[in-house]
Design an enzyme around this catalytic site. Structure first.
Site, mmCIF file in Angstrom:
data_model
loop_
_atom_site.group_PDB
_atom_site.id
_atom_site.type_symbol
_atom_site.label_atom_id
_atom_site.label_comp_id
_atom_site.label_asym_id
_atom_site.label_seq_id
_atom_site.Cartn_x
_atom_site.Cartn_y
_atom_site.Cartn_z
ATOM 1 N N GLU A 56 9.334 67.923 -21.582
ATOM 2 C CA GLU A 56 9.879 69.259 -21.784
ATOM 3 C C GLU A 56 9.319 70.247 -20.767
ATOM 4 O OE1 GLU A 56 11.287 69.022 -26.378
ATOM 5 O OE2 GLU A 56 9.460 70.160 -26.011
ATOM 6 N N CYS A 105 0.423 62.525 -23.830
ATOM 7 C CA CYS A 105 -0.925 62.905 -23.392
ATOM 8 C C CYS A 105 -1.933 61.957 -24.019
ATOM 9 C CB CYS A 105 -1.233 64.350 -23.795
ATOM 10 S SG CYS A 105 -2.828 64.935 -23.145
ATOM 11 N N CYS A 117 -2.573 70.051 -30.999
ATOM 12 C CA CYS A 117 -1.480 70.019 -30.023
ATOM 13 C C CYS A 117 -0.417 69.010 -30.442
ATOM 14 C CB CYS A 117 -2.033 69.668 -28.641
ATOM 15 S SG CYS A 117 -0.751 69.550 -27.369
ATOM 16 N N GLY A 141 0.849 66.744 -21.213
ATOM 17 C CA GLY A 141 -0.082 65.954 -20.415
ATOM 18 C C GLY A 141 -1.293 66.717 -19.923
ATOM 19 N N GLU A 142 -2.277 65.961 -19.430
ATOM 20 C CA GLU A 142 -3.496 66.497 -18.806
ATOM 21 C C GLU A 142 -3.351 66.338 -17.300
ATOM 22 O OE1 GLU A 142 -6.461 67.813 -17.168
ATOM 23 O OE2 GLU A 142 -6.716 68.051 -19.337
ATOM 24 N N SER A 156 -8.922 74.777 -21.046
ATOM 25 C CA SER A 156 -8.696 74.711 -22.485
ATOM 26 C C SER A 156 -10.048 74.500 -23.160
ATOM 27 C CB SER A 156 -7.737 73.559 -22.814
ATOM 28 O OG SER A 156 -6.460 73.811 -22.273
ATOM 29 N N LEU A 157 -10.633 75.579 -23.656
ATOM 30 C CA LEU A 157 -11.968 75.486 -24.260
ATOM 31 C C LEU A 157 -11.872 75.344 -25.782
ATOM 32 C CD1 LEU A 157 -14.908 75.456 -23.361
ATOM 33 C CD2 LEU A 157 -14.987 77.918 -23.757
ATOM 34 N N ASN A 164 0.244 78.007 -32.963
ATOM 35 C CA ASN A 164 1.667 77.854 -33.264
ATOM 36 C C ASN A 164 1.846 76.601 -34.118
ATOM 37 O OD1 ASN A 164 2.778 80.041 -31.539
ATOM 38 N ND2 ASN A 164 1.859 78.827 -29.898
ATOM 39 N N CYS A 204 3.115 77.521 -26.953
ATOM 40 C CA CYS A 204 1.941 76.734 -26.562
ATOM 41 C C CYS A 204 1.596 75.708 -27.635
ATOM 42 C CB CYS A 204 0.761 77.676 -26.346
ATOM 43 S SG CYS A 204 -0.741 76.852 -25.844
#
Length: 368
Positions: A94, A114, A121, A163-164, A217-218, A296, A339
Protein backbone atom coordinates in the site's frame (compact mmCIF):
# COMPACT_ATOMS: atom_id res chain seq x y z
CA UNK A 1 11.82 -20.98 -26.93
CA UNK A 2 11.67 -18.66 -23.91
CA UNK A 3 11.82 -14.94 -24.57
CA UNK A 4 14.68 -13.00 -23.05
CA UNK A 5 13.87 -11.24 -19.79
CA UNK A 6 13.75 -7.50 -20.37
CA UNK A 7 15.59 -5.00 -18.17
CA UNK A 8 13.14 -2.84 -16.24
CA UNK A 9 14.66 0.64 -16.50
CA UNK A 10 12.96 1.62 -13.23
CA UNK A 11 15.47 -0.68 -11.50
CA UNK A 12 18.39 1.55 -12.58
CA UNK A 13 19.60 4.70 -10.87
CA UNK A 14 21.52 7.22 -12.99
CA UNK A 15 24.92 5.49 -12.72
CA UNK A 16 23.39 2.11 -13.57
CA UNK A 17 21.35 3.64 -16.41
CA UNK A 18 24.46 5.22 -17.94
CA UNK A 19 26.34 1.92 -17.66
CA UNK A 20 23.40 0.21 -19.40
CA UNK A 21 23.56 2.59 -22.38
CA UNK A 22 27.36 2.51 -22.61
CA UNK A 23 27.10 -1.29 -22.81
CA UNK A 24 24.75 -0.79 -25.77
CA UNK A 25 27.42 1.32 -27.46
CA UNK A 26 25.56 4.57 -26.79
CA UNK A 27 26.78 7.79 -25.20
CA UNK A 28 26.02 8.26 -21.47
CA UNK A 29 23.76 11.25 -22.22
CA UNK A 30 21.19 8.81 -23.64
CA UNK A 31 20.56 7.67 -20.06
CA UNK A 32 19.77 11.25 -19.04
CA UNK A 33 17.37 11.61 -21.98
CA UNK A 34 15.50 8.43 -21.13
CA UNK A 35 15.34 9.29 -17.42
CA UNK A 36 13.74 12.64 -18.23
CA UNK A 37 11.09 10.88 -20.30
CA UNK A 38 10.41 8.36 -17.53
CA UNK A 39 10.38 10.65 -14.50
CA UNK A 40 9.67 14.16 -15.79
CA UNK A 41 6.98 13.15 -18.29
CA UNK A 42 5.73 9.87 -16.79
CA UNK A 43 6.40 8.10 -20.09
CA UNK A 44 6.53 4.30 -20.28
CA UNK A 45 6.34 4.00 -24.09
CA UNK A 46 9.62 4.15 -26.04
CA UNK A 47 7.75 5.15 -29.23
CA UNK A 48 6.76 8.47 -27.62
CA UNK A 49 10.39 9.45 -26.97
CA UNK A 50 10.72 11.63 -30.05
CA UNK A 51 14.25 12.91 -29.38
CA UNK A 52 15.60 9.33 -29.40
CA UNK A 53 16.42 7.88 -32.82
CA UNK A 54 14.18 5.12 -34.16
CA UNK A 55 16.93 2.49 -34.27
CA UNK A 56 17.60 2.90 -30.55
CA UNK A 57 13.89 2.98 -29.75
CA UNK A 58 13.38 -0.34 -31.55
CA UNK A 59 16.36 -1.84 -29.76
CA UNK A 60 15.06 -0.68 -26.38
CA UNK A 61 11.64 -2.17 -27.11
CA UNK A 62 13.36 -5.53 -27.65
CA UNK A 63 15.52 -5.57 -24.52
CA UNK A 64 14.01 -3.15 -22.00
CA UNK A 65 10.75 -2.05 -20.41
CA UNK A 66 9.41 0.63 -18.08
CA UNK A 67 7.10 -1.24 -15.72
CA UNK A 68 5.73 0.19 -12.47
CA UNK A 69 3.38 -1.67 -10.11
CA UNK A 70 -0.24 -1.56 -11.26
CA UNK A 71 -3.06 -0.26 -9.05
CA UNK A 72 -5.44 -2.99 -7.93
CA UNK A 73 -7.53 -0.81 -5.58
CA UNK A 74 -7.89 2.89 -4.86
CA UNK A 75 -9.57 4.49 -1.85
CA UNK A 76 -10.14 8.21 -1.36
CA UNK A 77 -10.59 9.73 2.07
CA UNK A 78 -12.89 12.61 2.91
CA UNK A 79 -9.75 14.64 3.82
CA UNK A 80 -8.19 14.19 0.35
CA UNK A 81 -5.84 11.34 1.27
CA UNK A 82 -5.60 8.60 -1.37
CA UNK A 83 -4.54 5.02 -0.66
CA UNK A 84 -3.52 2.67 -3.45
CA UNK A 85 -3.05 -1.08 -3.23
CA UNK A 86 -0.33 -1.90 -5.77
CA UNK A 87 0.35 -5.31 -7.28
CA UNK A 88 3.87 -6.66 -6.78
CA UNK A 89 4.20 -10.17 -8.14
CA UNK A 90 0.91 -11.65 -6.95
CA UNK A 91 0.89 -9.73 -3.67
CA UNK A 92 0.00 -6.17 -2.70
CA UNK A 93 1.64 -3.27 -0.94
CA UNK A 94 0.00 0.00 0.00
CA UNK A 95 1.04 3.54 -0.88
CA UNK A 96 -0.57 6.66 0.58
CA UNK A 97 -0.79 10.16 -0.94
CA UNK A 98 -1.34 12.96 1.58
CA UNK A 99 -2.06 16.40 0.07
CA UNK A 100 -1.73 19.59 2.12
CA UNK A 101 -1.82 23.27 1.20
CA UNK A 102 1.94 23.68 0.89
CA UNK A 103 3.06 20.13 0.09
CA UNK A 104 2.05 16.71 -1.18
CA UNK A 105 3.59 13.76 0.67
CA UNK A 106 3.79 10.18 -0.56
CA UNK A 107 4.19 7.40 2.01
CA UNK A 108 6.10 4.58 0.30
CA UNK A 109 6.50 0.89 1.21
CA UNK A 110 9.87 -0.91 1.18
CA UNK A 111 8.88 -4.54 1.84
CA UNK A 112 5.98 -6.93 1.35
CA UNK A 113 4.96 -7.15 4.99
CA UNK A 114 7.48 -6.58 7.78
CA UNK A 115 9.78 -8.86 9.74
CA UNK A 116 9.91 -6.79 12.94
CA UNK A 117 6.59 -7.66 14.66
CA UNK A 118 5.95 -4.34 16.45
CA UNK A 119 2.81 -4.98 18.52
CA UNK A 120 0.96 -1.77 17.64
CA UNK A 121 1.41 -1.96 13.84
CA UNK A 122 -1.12 -3.58 11.51
CA UNK A 123 1.49 -4.33 8.83
CA UNK A 124 3.59 -6.27 11.34
CA UNK A 125 0.73 -8.62 12.19
CA UNK A 126 0.75 -9.88 8.60
CA UNK A 127 4.28 -11.21 8.75
CA UNK A 128 6.90 -10.84 6.04
CA UNK A 129 7.40 -12.13 2.51
CA UNK A 130 10.17 -10.29 0.66
CA UNK A 131 12.02 -7.07 -0.06
CA UNK A 132 10.71 -4.80 -2.80
CA UNK A 133 12.93 -4.20 -5.83
CA UNK A 134 14.10 -0.72 -6.85
CA UNK A 135 11.45 -0.63 -9.58
CA UNK A 136 8.74 -1.54 -7.05
CA UNK A 137 9.81 1.27 -4.71
CA UNK A 138 10.41 4.11 -7.19
CA UNK A 139 7.50 2.67 -9.17
CA UNK A 140 5.16 3.69 -6.33
CA UNK A 141 6.28 7.30 -6.82
CA UNK A 142 6.01 6.98 -10.63
CA UNK A 143 2.48 5.53 -10.43
CA UNK A 144 1.27 8.12 -7.91
CA UNK A 145 2.75 11.03 -9.88
CA UNK A 146 1.07 9.76 -13.06
CA UNK A 147 -2.33 9.47 -11.36
CA UNK A 148 -2.19 12.80 -9.53
CA UNK A 149 -0.68 14.74 -12.45
CA UNK A 150 0.38 18.38 -12.45
CA UNK A 151 3.78 20.06 -12.46
CA UNK A 152 4.94 18.96 -8.98
CA UNK A 153 2.56 16.19 -7.94
CA UNK A 154 4.82 14.99 -5.10
CA UNK A 155 7.00 17.32 -3.01
CA UNK A 156 7.90 14.97 -0.14
CA UNK A 157 8.51 11.23 0.16
CA UNK A 158 8.51 9.34 3.45
CA UNK A 159 9.74 5.75 3.60
CA UNK A 160 7.15 4.95 6.25
CA UNK A 161 4.88 2.50 4.46
CA UNK A 162 4.99 -1.27 4.82
CA UNK A 163 8.32 -2.73 5.94
CA UNK A 164 11.59 -1.72 7.63
CA UNK A 165 13.56 0.24 5.00
CA UNK A 166 16.95 -0.41 6.61
CA UNK A 167 16.49 -4.15 6.06
CA UNK A 168 16.32 -3.46 2.31
CA UNK A 169 19.09 -0.91 1.76
CA UNK A 170 20.30 -2.50 -1.49
CA UNK A 171 17.03 -1.43 -3.14
CA UNK A 172 15.95 1.51 -0.99
CA UNK A 173 19.14 3.55 -1.53
CA UNK A 174 19.03 3.50 -5.38
CA UNK A 175 15.30 4.30 -5.22
CA UNK A 176 15.94 7.31 -2.97
CA UNK A 177 18.73 8.45 -5.30
CA UNK A 178 16.17 8.49 -8.11
CA UNK A 179 13.78 10.51 -5.96
CA UNK A 180 16.48 13.17 -5.47
CA UNK A 181 18.20 13.03 -8.88
CA UNK A 182 17.61 16.05 -11.13
CA UNK A 183 16.83 13.61 -13.95
CA UNK A 184 14.50 11.77 -11.57
CA UNK A 185 12.05 13.65 -9.36
CA UNK A 186 14.49 16.32 -8.12
CA UNK A 187 13.15 16.22 -4.56
CA UNK A 188 15.39 17.90 -1.95
CA UNK A 189 17.25 15.55 0.40
CA UNK A 190 15.53 17.35 3.28
CA UNK A 191 12.19 16.22 1.83
CA UNK A 192 13.07 12.54 1.43
CA UNK A 193 12.72 10.85 4.82
CA UNK A 194 13.68 7.34 5.82
CA UNK A 195 12.23 5.89 9.01
CA UNK A 196 13.72 3.05 11.03
CA UNK A 197 12.84 1.03 14.10
CA UNK A 198 16.50 0.72 14.99
CA UNK A 199 18.59 -1.56 12.77
CA UNK A 200 21.80 0.03 14.03
CA UNK A 201 24.44 -1.55 11.72
CA UNK A 202 22.36 -0.63 8.66
CA UNK A 203 22.01 2.93 9.98
CA UNK A 204 25.80 3.25 9.89
CA UNK A 205 25.86 1.93 6.30
CA UNK A 206 23.08 4.34 5.30
CA UNK A 207 25.06 7.32 6.56
CA UNK A 208 28.08 6.31 4.49
CA UNK A 209 26.08 5.96 1.25
CA UNK A 210 23.38 8.62 1.14
CA UNK A 211 22.18 11.74 2.94
CA UNK A 212 18.44 11.97 3.59
CA UNK A 213 16.23 13.10 6.45
CA UNK A 214 15.99 10.57 9.28
CA UNK A 215 13.01 9.66 11.46
CA UNK A 216 13.20 7.03 14.18
CA UNK A 217 10.42 4.87 15.59
CA UNK A 218 11.12 5.02 19.32
CA UNK A 219 7.68 4.63 20.95
CA UNK A 220 8.94 3.98 24.49
CA UNK A 221 11.32 5.78 26.88
CA UNK A 222 12.90 2.70 28.48
CA UNK A 223 14.17 -0.69 27.35
CA UNK A 224 11.69 -2.79 29.35
CA UNK A 225 8.63 -1.19 27.79
CA UNK A 226 10.18 -0.86 24.33
CA UNK A 227 11.10 -4.55 24.25
CA UNK A 228 7.50 -5.44 25.14
CA UNK A 229 6.05 -3.55 22.19
CA UNK A 230 9.04 -3.64 19.79
CA UNK A 231 11.00 -6.93 19.88
CA UNK A 232 13.89 -5.39 17.89
CA UNK A 233 14.86 -3.59 21.11
CA UNK A 234 16.17 -6.91 22.49
CA UNK A 235 18.82 -6.78 19.77
CA UNK A 236 19.51 -3.03 19.59
CA UNK A 237 18.53 -1.23 22.78
CA UNK A 238 17.69 2.45 23.14
CA UNK A 239 21.22 3.50 24.12
CA UNK A 240 22.76 1.73 21.10
CA UNK A 241 20.03 3.04 18.80
CA UNK A 242 20.46 6.68 19.83
CA UNK A 243 24.25 6.39 19.59
CA UNK A 244 23.77 5.21 16.00
CA UNK A 245 21.43 8.14 15.36
CA UNK A 246 24.05 10.61 16.61
CA UNK A 247 26.65 9.03 14.31
CA UNK A 248 24.26 9.46 11.38
CA UNK A 249 23.54 13.09 12.27
CA UNK A 250 27.27 13.80 12.37
CA UNK A 251 27.52 12.72 8.71
CA UNK A 252 24.29 14.33 7.50
CA UNK A 253 23.39 17.76 6.13
CA UNK A 254 19.77 16.83 5.40
CA UNK A 255 18.57 16.84 9.00
CA UNK A 256 19.53 20.29 10.22
CA UNK A 257 21.40 18.62 13.06
CA UNK A 258 18.42 16.85 14.63
CA UNK A 259 16.38 13.71 14.18
CA UNK A 260 12.59 13.33 14.09
CA UNK A 261 11.48 11.02 16.89
CA UNK A 262 8.21 9.19 16.26
CA UNK A 263 6.30 8.19 19.37
CA UNK A 264 2.94 6.44 19.06
CA UNK A 265 0.78 7.16 22.10
CA UNK A 266 -0.90 4.00 23.44
CA UNK A 267 -3.57 4.65 26.07
CA UNK A 268 -2.22 3.90 29.58
CA UNK A 269 0.74 1.98 28.11
CA UNK A 270 3.39 4.58 27.22
CA UNK A 271 1.55 7.87 27.70
CA UNK A 272 1.83 8.55 31.45
CA UNK A 273 3.52 11.74 32.65
CA UNK A 274 6.44 9.69 34.00
CA UNK A 275 6.96 8.37 30.46
CA UNK A 276 7.12 11.93 29.13
CA UNK A 277 9.76 12.87 31.72
CA UNK A 278 11.70 9.67 30.95
CA UNK A 279 11.55 10.37 27.22
CA UNK A 280 12.90 13.89 27.67
CA UNK A 281 15.80 12.57 29.73
CA UNK A 282 16.68 9.73 27.36
CA UNK A 283 16.79 12.19 24.44
CA UNK A 284 18.81 14.88 26.22
CA UNK A 285 22.01 14.08 24.28
CA UNK A 286 20.28 13.51 20.92
CA UNK A 287 19.02 16.71 19.21
CA UNK A 288 15.41 15.89 18.38
CA UNK A 289 12.02 17.11 17.37
CA UNK A 290 9.23 14.84 18.54
CA UNK A 291 6.22 13.66 16.56
CA UNK A 292 3.50 12.33 18.86
CA UNK A 293 1.18 9.96 17.01
CA UNK A 294 -2.13 9.10 18.70
CA UNK A 295 -2.66 5.38 18.13
CA UNK A 296 -4.85 4.44 15.16
CA UNK A 297 -6.82 1.33 16.19
CA UNK A 298 -7.21 -1.69 13.92
CA UNK A 299 -9.15 -4.97 14.35
CA UNK A 300 -7.74 -7.53 16.77
CA UNK A 301 -5.39 -5.09 18.50
CA UNK A 302 -5.58 -4.57 22.29
CA UNK A 303 -4.39 -0.95 22.37
CA UNK A 304 -6.47 2.20 22.56
CA UNK A 305 -6.09 5.85 21.58
CA UNK A 306 -5.44 8.20 24.54
CA UNK A 307 -7.84 11.00 25.39
CA UNK A 308 -7.04 14.47 24.08
CA UNK A 309 -6.26 15.62 27.63
CA UNK A 310 -3.63 12.86 28.08
CA UNK A 311 -2.08 13.71 24.71
CA UNK A 312 -2.01 17.40 25.62
CA UNK A 313 -0.40 16.79 29.02
CA UNK A 314 2.26 14.51 27.50
CA UNK A 315 3.07 17.10 24.86
CA UNK A 316 3.34 19.95 27.39
CA UNK A 317 5.81 18.03 29.57
CA UNK A 318 8.14 17.57 26.59
CA UNK A 319 7.83 21.22 25.57
CA UNK A 320 8.80 22.25 29.09
CA UNK A 321 12.12 20.49 28.45
CA UNK A 322 12.60 22.63 25.33
CA UNK A 323 11.64 20.09 22.65
CA UNK A 324 9.76 20.98 19.50
CA UNK A 325 6.68 18.77 19.70
CA UNK A 326 4.12 18.10 16.97
CA UNK A 327 0.98 16.06 17.57
CA UNK A 328 0.46 14.40 14.23
CA UNK A 329 -2.92 15.03 12.70
CA UNK A 330 -4.48 11.73 11.72
CA UNK A 331 -5.01 11.56 7.97
CA UNK A 332 -6.89 8.92 6.00
CA UNK A 333 -8.13 6.92 9.00
CA UNK A 334 -11.54 6.46 7.34
CA UNK A 335 -9.80 4.37 4.64
CA UNK A 336 -7.28 2.68 7.00
CA UNK A 337 -4.46 4.78 5.54
CA UNK A 338 -3.28 6.28 8.83
CA UNK A 339 0.03 5.52 10.55
CA UNK A 340 0.28 1.83 11.47
CA UNK A 341 -2.81 0.78 9.51
CA UNK A 342 -1.30 -0.32 6.18
CA UNK A 343 -1.82 -3.98 5.33
CA UNK A 344 -1.82 -4.94 1.64
CA UNK A 345 -1.88 -8.65 0.71
CA UNK A 346 1.08 -10.60 2.07
CA UNK A 347 1.93 -14.27 1.60
CA UNK A 348 3.48 -14.62 5.06
CA UNK A 349 6.73 -16.59 5.02
CA UNK A 350 7.10 -16.08 8.80
CA UNK A 351 3.70 -17.72 9.57
CA UNK A 352 3.07 -14.86 12.01
CA UNK A 353 -0.60 -14.50 11.08
CA UNK A 354 -1.23 -18.19 11.75
CA UNK A 355 0.65 -18.07 15.09
CA UNK A 356 -1.28 -14.99 16.22
CA UNK A 357 -4.59 -16.63 15.34
CA UNK A 358 -3.69 -19.83 17.20
CA UNK A 359 -2.62 -17.89 20.28
CA UNK A 360 -5.91 -15.97 20.25
CA UNK A 361 -7.73 -19.31 20.09
CA UNK A 362 -5.68 -20.71 22.98
CA UNK A 363 -3.73 -23.17 20.81
CA UNK A 364 -0.06 -23.71 21.60
CA UNK A 365 2.23 -23.03 18.65
CA UNK A 366 4.51 -25.82 19.89
CA UNK A 367 1.58 -28.28 19.75
CA UNK A 368 1.21 -27.57 16.05
Amino acid sequence: MMSEIKTNLLDLDRDAMRAFFVELGEKPFRADQIMKWIYHFGCDDFDQMNNVNKVLRERLKAIAEIRAPEVSREQRSSDGTIKWALQVGGQEVETVYIPEEDRATLCVSSQVGCALACKFCSTAQQGFNRNLKVSEIIGQVWRAAKIVGGKRPITNVVMMGMGEPLLNLANVIPAMRLMMDDFGYGISKRRVTISTSGVVPALDILGDQIDVALAISLHAPNDKLRSEIMPINDKYNIEDFLAGVRRYLAKSNANGGRVTVEYVLLDHINDDMQHAHELAKVLKDTPSKINLIPFNPFPGNPYGKPSNSRIDRFSKVLMEYGFTVIVRKTRGDDIDAACGQLVGEVIDRTKRTMKNRMQQDGISVKMV
